[in-house]
Design a protein around this motif. Sequence first.
Motif, mmCIF file in Angstrom:
data_model
loop_
_atom_site.group_PDB
_atom_site.id
_atom_site.type_symbol
_atom_site.label_atom_id
_atom_site.label_comp_id
_atom_site.label_asym_id
_atom_site.label_seq_id
_atom_site.Cartn_x
_atom_site.Cartn_y
_atom_site.Cartn_z
ATOM 1 N N SER A 21 18.985 9.529 -14.259
ATOM 2 C CA SER A 21 19.664 9.672 -12.968
ATOM 3 C C SER A 21 18.726 9.222 -11.861
ATOM 4 C CB SER A 21 20.092 11.124 -12.751
ATOM 5 O OG SER A 21 18.983 12.004 -12.904
ATOM 6 N N ALA A 22 19.304 8.564 -10.826
ATOM 7 C CA ALA A 22 18.471 7.997 -9.764
ATOM 8 C C ALA A 22 19.199 8.004 -8.430
ATOM 9 C CB ALA A 22 18.065 6.569 -10.117
ATOM 10 N N THR A 26 14.316 8.163 -5.363
ATOM 11 C CA THR A 26 13.559 8.328 -6.609
ATOM 12 C C THR A 26 13.500 7.040 -7.417
ATOM 13 O OG1 THR A 26 15.549 9.112 -7.772
ATOM 14 C CG2 THR A 26 14.113 10.782 -6.801
ATOM 15 N N THR A 27 13.882 5.929 -6.825
ATOM 16 C CA THR A 27 13.908 4.665 -7.556
ATOM 17 C C THR A 27 12.556 4.294 -8.162
ATOM 18 O OG1 THR A 27 15.794 3.787 -6.334
ATOM 19 C CG2 THR A 27 14.311 2.186 -7.321
ATOM 20 N N VAL A 30 12.091 6.304 -11.418
ATOM 21 C CA VAL A 30 13.007 5.926 -12.498
ATOM 22 C C VAL A 30 12.663 4.548 -13.046
ATOM 23 C CG1 VAL A 30 15.421 5.480 -13.060
ATOM 24 C CG2 VAL A 30 14.815 7.425 -11.601
ATOM 25 N N GLU A 31 12.324 3.612 -12.172
ATOM 26 C CA GLU A 31 11.964 2.273 -12.645
ATOM 27 C C GLU A 31 10.723 2.318 -13.529
ATOM 28 O OE1 GLU A 31 11.614 -0.129 -9.131
ATOM 29 O OE2 GLU A 31 13.739 -0.702 -9.176
ATOM 30 N N VAL A 46 20.869 3.869 -16.444
ATOM 31 C CA VAL A 46 20.668 4.594 -15.194
ATOM 32 C C VAL A 46 22.000 4.859 -14.508
ATOM 33 C CG1 VAL A 46 19.539 4.574 -12.936
ATOM 34 C CG2 VAL A 46 18.407 3.525 -14.913
ATOM 35 N N HIS A 48 23.725 6.408 -10.901
ATOM 36 C CA HIS A 48 23.481 6.754 -9.504
ATOM 37 C C HIS A 48 23.939 8.192 -9.282
ATOM 38 C CE1 HIS A 48 24.270 5.891 -4.990
ATOM 39 N NE2 HIS A 48 22.979 6.080 -5.186
ATOM 40 N N THR A 73 16.770 13.039 -11.227
ATOM 41 C CA THR A 73 17.344 13.089 -9.879
ATOM 42 C C THR A 73 18.548 14.018 -9.919
ATOM 43 O OG1 THR A 73 16.641 10.788 -9.622
ATOM 44 C CG2 THR A 73 18.116 11.684 -7.934
ATOM 45 N N GLY A 110 14.432 15.531 -8.220
ATOM 46 C CA GLY A 110 14.656 14.460 -7.273
ATOM 47 C C GLY A 110 15.826 14.717 -6.339
ATOM 48 N N SER A 177 11.272 13.982 -2.878
ATOM 49 C CA SER A 177 11.902 12.705 -2.551
ATOM 50 C C SER A 177 10.927 11.895 -1.710
ATOM 51 C CB SER A 177 13.202 12.924 -1.769
ATOM 52 O OG SER A 177 12.926 13.509 -0.500
ATOM 53 N N ASN A 217 7.470 10.485 -6.922
ATOM 54 C CA ASN A 217 7.404 9.098 -7.372
ATOM 55 C C ASN A 217 6.024 8.689 -7.868
ATOM 56 O OD1 ASN A 217 10.153 8.119 -6.909
ATOM 57 N ND2 ASN A 217 9.733 8.511 -4.755
#
Length: 240
Positions: A21-22, A26-27, A30-31, A46, A48, A73, A110, A177, A217
Amino acid sequence: MARSWGALLPSPDLKNLVALSALGNTTPLVENCLQQLPVLGMEGVVFHASGAGGAAMEDLIRAGWFSAVLDLTTHELVGEALGYDIYTPTQPGRLQAAAELGLPMVVSVGGLDYYVFGAPSTIPEHLRDRKTLLHNPFNANVALKTEEFARVAEALCHRLNPARGPVALIIPLKGFSQYGEEGGPFWNPEGIEIFVRTVQSNLSSRHHLHILNAPINSSQVVKVAISELRKFLGGGRAKG
């Protein structure tokens, strides 16, 4: 769509997919986790965490698509716990599908430090005196108050405690965040402290709790998330 439903059913031998989840906040986390999954012989999908996205993830978990979850997230719990937020799940019950099925769950916090609304005019009247940041002209983020962190933490523990499978919860002390990082507009160390105390008092002792002196992050959160997932999967699956 009804005639094509069978095409959405997972193959019986589908065992290498992980749900993540993103949000924009929080990108980076997650990436970076996505980049590590092939080392475990896994592939990530992923979602949203925008209400509909989280509900879709829950549905596909129940349908058997995934063998593990990196639910990093969990913002949608804000709407379920506090009664406001446009990202409230379209179907209630975030975090419940994996818990009920006993799937390995690595969870973080997140986006649990703010509300999401549409344009500023959509912010409820009683929240308009809060710290507010426009993510874009049609997405207004509003900071949680310190005491609201405890209510969200209680809701999170309530969802995780019944889980039948292994669970790891990661709490980064330096922010939930990008906006909530130390020095950011939503930085609230008192709220985070209350969140941690509430989790320590309410989370089942069966679950793994990691409290990190880092923002969400950070590479530290990635390292712990992937390490816990590796353990839960028995060291990772063979590639190919």
